[in-house]
Design a protein around this motif. Structure first.
Motif, PDB file in Angstrom:
ATOM      1  N   ALA A 110       0.886  -0.935   0.266  1.00  0.00           N
ATOM      2  CA  ALA A 110       0.134  -0.043   0.258  1.00  0.00           C
ATOM      3  C   ALA A 110       0.597   0.825  -0.094  1.00  0.00           C
ATOM      4  O   ALA A 110       1.732   1.202   0.319  1.00  0.00           O
ATOM      5  CB  ALA A 110      -0.814  -0.073   0.975  1.00  0.00           C
ATOM      6  N   LEU A 111       0.250   2.313  -0.512  1.00  0.00           N
ATOM      7  CA  LEU A 111       1.259   3.167  -0.689  1.00  0.00           C
ATOM      8  C   LEU A 111       0.074   4.466  -0.767  1.00  0.00           C
ATOM      9  O   LEU A 111      -0.618   4.756  -1.302  1.00  0.00           O
ATOM     10  CB  LEU A 111       1.943   3.927  -2.629  1.00  0.00           C
ATOM     11  CG  LEU A 111       2.572   5.037  -3.076  1.00  0.00           C
ATOM     12  CD1 LEU A 111       4.063   5.139  -1.859  1.00  0.00           C
ATOM     13  CD2 LEU A 111       2.447   5.036  -4.297  1.00  0.00           C
ATOM     14  N   ALA A 112       0.566   5.301   0.705  1.00  0.00           N
ATOM     15  CA  ALA A 112      -0.194   6.550   1.173  1.00  0.00           C
ATOM     16  C   ALA A 112       0.625   7.929  -0.016  1.00  0.00           C
ATOM     17  O   ALA A 112       2.044   7.626  -0.238  1.00  0.00           O
ATOM     18  CB  ALA A 112       0.357   7.273   2.442  1.00  0.00           C
ATOM     19  N   LEU A 113      -0.598   8.325  -0.682  1.00  0.00           N
ATOM     20  CA  LEU A 113      -0.346   9.433  -1.282  1.00  0.00           C
ATOM     21  C   LEU A 113      -0.760  11.181  -0.793  1.00  0.00           C
ATOM     22  O   LEU A 113      -1.831  11.187  -0.131  1.00  0.00           O
ATOM     23  CB  LEU A 113      -0.882   9.448  -2.582  1.00  0.00           C
ATOM     24  CG  LEU A 113      -0.865   8.400  -3.860  1.00  0.00           C
ATOM     25  CD1 LEU A 113      -1.369   8.729  -5.014  1.00  0.00           C
ATOM     26  CD2 LEU A 113       0.519   8.874  -3.859  1.00  0.00           C
ATOM     27  N   VAL A 114       0.593  11.235   0.155  1.00  0.00           N
ATOM     28  CA  VAL A 114       0.314  12.783   0.677  1.00  0.00           C
ATOM     29  C   VAL A 114       0.383  13.838  -0.307  1.00  0.00           C
ATOM     30  O   VAL A 114       0.910  14.357  -0.425  1.00  0.00           O
ATOM     31  CB  VAL A 114       1.082  12.680   2.110  1.00  0.00           C
ATOM     32  CG1 VAL A 114       0.441  14.241   2.580  1.00  0.00           C
ATOM     33  CG2 VAL A 114       0.184  11.530   3.460  1.00  0.00           C
ATOM     34  N   GLU A 131       0.600   0.277  10.048  1.00  0.00           N
ATOM     35  CA  GLU A 131       1.298  -1.240   9.635  1.00  0.00           C
ATOM     36  C   GLU A 131       0.410  -1.730   8.253  1.00  0.00           C
ATOM     37  O   GLU A 131       1.534  -2.054   7.396  1.00  0.00           O
ATOM     38  CB  GLU A 131       0.991  -2.111  10.857  1.00  0.00           C
ATOM     39  CG  GLU A 131       2.213  -1.671  11.760  1.00  0.00           C
ATOM     40  CD  GLU A 131       1.530  -2.765  13.078  1.00  0.00           C
ATOM     41  OE1 GLU A 131       1.237  -3.727  12.539  1.00  0.00           O
ATOM     42  OE2 GLU A 131       2.425  -2.686  13.989  1.00  0.00           O
ATOM     43  N   ASN A 132      -0.182  -1.297   7.695  1.00  0.00           N
ATOM     44  CA  ASN A 132      -0.916  -1.622   6.571  1.00  0.00           C
ATOM     45  C   ASN A 132      -0.810  -0.133   5.597  1.00  0.00           C
ATOM     46  O   ASN A 132      -0.938  -0.892   4.137  1.00  0.00           O
ATOM     47  CB  ASN A 132      -2.247  -1.524   6.769  1.00  0.00           C
ATOM     48  CG  ASN A 132      -2.625  -2.507   7.155  1.00  0.00           C
ATOM     49  OD1 ASN A 132      -2.287  -4.037   7.413  1.00  0.00           O
ATOM     50  ND2 ASN A 132      -4.034  -2.605   8.093  1.00  0.00           N
ATOM     51  N   VAL A 133       0.820   0.709   5.687  1.00  0.00           N
ATOM     52  CA  VAL A 133       0.468   1.352   4.092  1.00  0.00           C
ATOM     53  C   VAL A 133       2.094   1.515   4.671  1.00  0.00           C
ATOM     54  O   VAL A 133       2.866   1.657   5.433  1.00  0.00           O
ATOM     55  CB  VAL A 133       0.401   2.964   5.171  1.00  0.00           C
ATOM     56  CG1 VAL A 133       1.016   3.599   4.351  1.00  0.00           C
ATOM     57  CG2 VAL A 133      -1.036   3.225   4.856  1.00  0.00           C
ATOM     58  N   HIS A 134       2.615   1.100   3.486  1.00  0.00           N
ATOM     59  CA  HIS A 134       3.899   0.558   3.354  1.00  0.00           C
ATOM     60  C   HIS A 134       5.052   1.712   2.455  1.00  0.00           C
ATOM     61  O   HIS A 134       6.495   2.039   3.060  1.00  0.00           O
ATOM     62  CB  HIS A 134       4.155  -0.115   2.247  1.00  0.00           C
ATOM     63  CG  HIS A 134       3.754  -2.037   3.198  1.00  0.00           C
ATOM     64  ND1 HIS A 134       2.296  -2.682   2.621  1.00  0.00           N
ATOM     65  CD2 HIS A 134       3.813  -3.049   4.149  1.00  0.00           C
ATOM     66  CE1 HIS A 134       2.080  -2.742   3.177  1.00  0.00           C
ATOM     67  NE2 HIS A 134       2.413  -3.812   4.038  1.00  0.00           N
ATOM     68  N   GLY A 135       4.591   2.396   2.265  1.00  0.00           N
ATOM     69  CA  GLY A 135       5.224   3.769   1.476  1.00  0.00           C
ATOM     70  C   GLY A 135       4.110   4.363   1.596  1.00  0.00           C
ATOM     71  O   GLY A 135       2.813   4.852   1.383  1.00  0.00           O
ATOM     72  N   ALA A 143      -2.105  -0.707  -3.145  1.00  0.00           N
ATOM     73  CA  ALA A 143      -3.595  -0.115  -2.718  1.00  0.00           C
ATOM     74  C   ALA A 143      -2.953   1.724  -3.407  1.00  0.00           C
ATOM     75  O   ALA A 143      -1.384   1.727  -2.051  1.00  0.00           O
ATOM     76  CB  ALA A 143      -4.175  -0.946  -1.276  1.00  0.00           C
ATOM     77  N   ILE A 144      -3.174   2.447  -3.361  1.00  0.00           N
ATOM     78  CA  ILE A 144      -4.327   2.865  -3.113  1.00  0.00           C
ATOM     79  C   ILE A 144      -4.206   4.075  -1.784  1.00  0.00           C
ATOM     80  O   ILE A 144      -5.290   3.875  -1.167  1.00  0.00           O
ATOM     81  CB  ILE A 144      -3.625   4.349  -4.438  1.00  0.00           C
ATOM     82  CG1 ILE A 144      -2.796   4.340  -5.490  1.00  0.00           C
ATOM     83  CG2 ILE A 144      -3.852   5.948  -3.560  1.00  0.00           C
ATOM     84  CD1 ILE A 144      -1.394   4.409  -5.437  1.00  0.00           C
ATOM     85  N   ARG A 145      -3.812   4.877  -0.562  1.00  0.00           N
ATOM     86  CA  ARG A 145      -4.452   5.707   0.799  1.00  0.00           C
ATOM     87  C   ARG A 145      -4.359   7.009  -0.278  1.00  0.00           C
ATOM     88  O   ARG A 145      -2.986   7.350   0.428  1.00  0.00           O
ATOM     89  CB  ARG A 145      -3.513   4.658   1.361  1.00  0.00           C
ATOM     90  CG  ARG A 145      -3.492   3.346   1.970  1.00  0.00           C
ATOM     91  CD  ARG A 145      -4.838   2.857   2.660  1.00  0.00           C
ATOM     92  NE  ARG A 145      -5.112   1.160   2.470  1.00  0.00           N
ATOM     93  CZ  ARG A 145      -5.249   0.880   2.171  1.00  0.00           C
ATOM     94  NH1 ARG A 145      -5.755   0.704   0.916  1.00  0.00           N
ATOM     95  NH2 ARG A 145      -5.114  -0.358   1.878  1.00  0.00           N
ATOM     96  N   PRO A 146      -5.137   7.572  -0.344  1.00  0.00           N
ATOM     97  CA  PRO A 146      -5.056   9.157  -0.833  1.00  0.00           C
ATOM     98  C   PRO A 146      -4.956   9.808   0.569  1.00  0.00           C
ATOM     99  O   PRO A 146      -6.114   9.502   1.999  1.00  0.00           O
ATOM    100  CB  PRO A 146      -6.362   9.460  -1.405  1.00  0.00           C
ATOM    101  CG  PRO A 146      -7.468   8.224  -0.699  1.00  0.00           C
ATOM    102  CD  PRO A 146      -6.199   6.591  -0.573  1.00  0.00           C
TER     103      PRO A 146
END
Length: 289
Positions: free
Chosen positions: A33-37, A88-92, A62-65
Motif C-alpha cells: 500500500a502506498l500513501a499519497l499525501v 502497519e498496512n501502509v508500506h510507502g 493499494a493507494i491510500r490518499p
C-alpha cells in the motif's frame, strides 16, 4: 538516427517482476500500500497522482490518499504523516512537493519514517545513497535513470558520465549511484565553465536542470547516450525536456524522449520501492515471531 530509449519497455519488464513479488506477498496476506499525501490541487501533482493510481491499480498495489486543503495548517500535515507512520498496512509514502511556502518542508520530510520513505526525502534515505547504507530508498527519478541504463545495457564501468544538475532529487543522488557502478562522474551546473566541452567529452550525459530545451546540438557528440530528465513546457505549452530533441537526436547514438522516457520509469520505480518496503515489513514482522 539515434536509438530511442523509451520508458515503456522498461516499465513492462519491471511489471513482470513486480507482479510476481506482489503475488508472493498476497500469499502471506500482505497487500502493498502506498500513501499519497497531497496538499492543494497543483496541476502537476494531480497529473502525477493520476499516473501513480493507474500504475498501482495495474499491479495490484493499494493507494491510500491523504488530500489536504491548500491552506491546511502545518499541524494537519503533520497529523497525516504521523498516521502514515503508525499504519502497519501502509508500506510507502509519497509526499507531494513543493509544499505551500508557509509550511516547513524539511521538517515534514523528517517526520516520515525512513522505512516508508520510497522517494528519498528523509536525511536517513539520502545519507544511505551517499554512504551505501540501507535506510529508506533513493529518490525515484534518480533510480529511474539507473533502471533505464541497466535495461538498455548501457555500459557504465569505467565510462565518463556527465550529470548536469546538482539537486538532491536527481543530480547528486544519481551521481553517487553511478559511482557505485564504477563510472567516472563529472557533476556540472549553471556556473560550470566550458560546459559544452565537458558534455561533449562524456560517454553518457544526464541532463536534469529543469530548463526547457537548453541543450542543443553544440553540447553533444557522436556515440553518446543522453538521458533527458527534464519535464518542462515550452512557450507554446508543449511538454519538452532540457534537451532540444530535434537538434540532438541526429547527433548522438541514443537518447530518451520527453515525454515517454525517464518520467514513465519513475512511476514504476515508486511502485517497486513500495513493494520492497512491503517485503521488508513482512520480513521484520515474521522475523520477530
Amino acid at each position: 538516427m539515434a536509438e530511442l530509449l523509451k520508458g515503456k519497455p522498461v516499465v513492462d519488464s519491471m511489471a513482470l517482476d513486480l507482479r510476481a513479488r506482489i503475488e508472493a506477498l498476497g500469499r502471506a496476506k500482505v497487500v502493498p500500500a502506498l500513501a499519497l499525501v497531497r496538499v492543494g490541487q497543483r496541476p502537476d501533482d494531480l497529473s502525477y497522482e493520476r499516473t501513480a493510481r493507474k500504475r498501482a491499480e495495474s499491479l495490484g498495489i493499494a493507494i491510500r490518499p491523504y488530500e489536504l486543503d491548500e491552506f491546511a495548517p502545518q499541524a494537519a500535515i503533520e497529523a497525516a504523516i504521523h498516521e502514515v507512520n503508525r499504519d502497519e498496512n501502509v508500506h510507502g509514502c509519497l509526499l507531494f512537493r513543493p509544499l505551500p511556502s508557509f509550511v516547513d518542508e524539511s521538517h515534514m520530510c523528517e517526520l516520515l519514517d525512513p522505512k516508508k520513505d520510497i522517494d528519498g526525502i528523509t536525511l536517513a534515505s539520502l545519507a544511505s545513497v551517499f554512504t551505501d547504507g540501507h535506510a529508506g530508498y533513493p529518490p525515484a527519478t534518480a533510480a529511474a535513470c539507473i533502471q533505464l541504463l541497466d535495461h538498455y545495457q548501457v555500459p557504465l564501468q569505467g565510462k565518463h558520465v556527465v550529470v548536469v544538475g546538482r539537486s538532491l532529487v536527481v543530480g547528486k543522488p544519481v551521481s553517487m549511484m553511478l559511482l557505485r557502478r564504477n563510472a567516472s562522474v563529472t557533476i556540472c551546473h549553471s556556473k560550470t565553465e566550458n560546459l559544452a566541452d565537458i558534455m561533449r567529452s562524456a560517454d553518457v550525459v544526464i541532463c536534469a536542470t529543469g530548463r526547457a530545451r537548453t541543450f542543443g546540438a553544440q553540447f553533444f557528440g557522436p556515440g553518446q547516450t543522453v538521458l533527458d530528465v527534464g519535464i518542462n513546457f515550452d512557450t507554446q505549452g508543449n511538454l519538452c525536456g532540457d534537451v532540444d530533441f530535434a537538434e540532438v537526436e541526429p547527433v548522438v547514438a541514443a537518447i530518451t524522449p520527453v515525454p515517454g522516457g525517464i518520467g514513465t520509469v519513475t512511476t514504476s520505480v515508486t511502485m517497486a520501492h513500495t513493494v520492497a518496503a512491503a517485503e521488508a515489513a513482512l520480513a521484520a514482522r515474521t522475523g520477530r515471531r
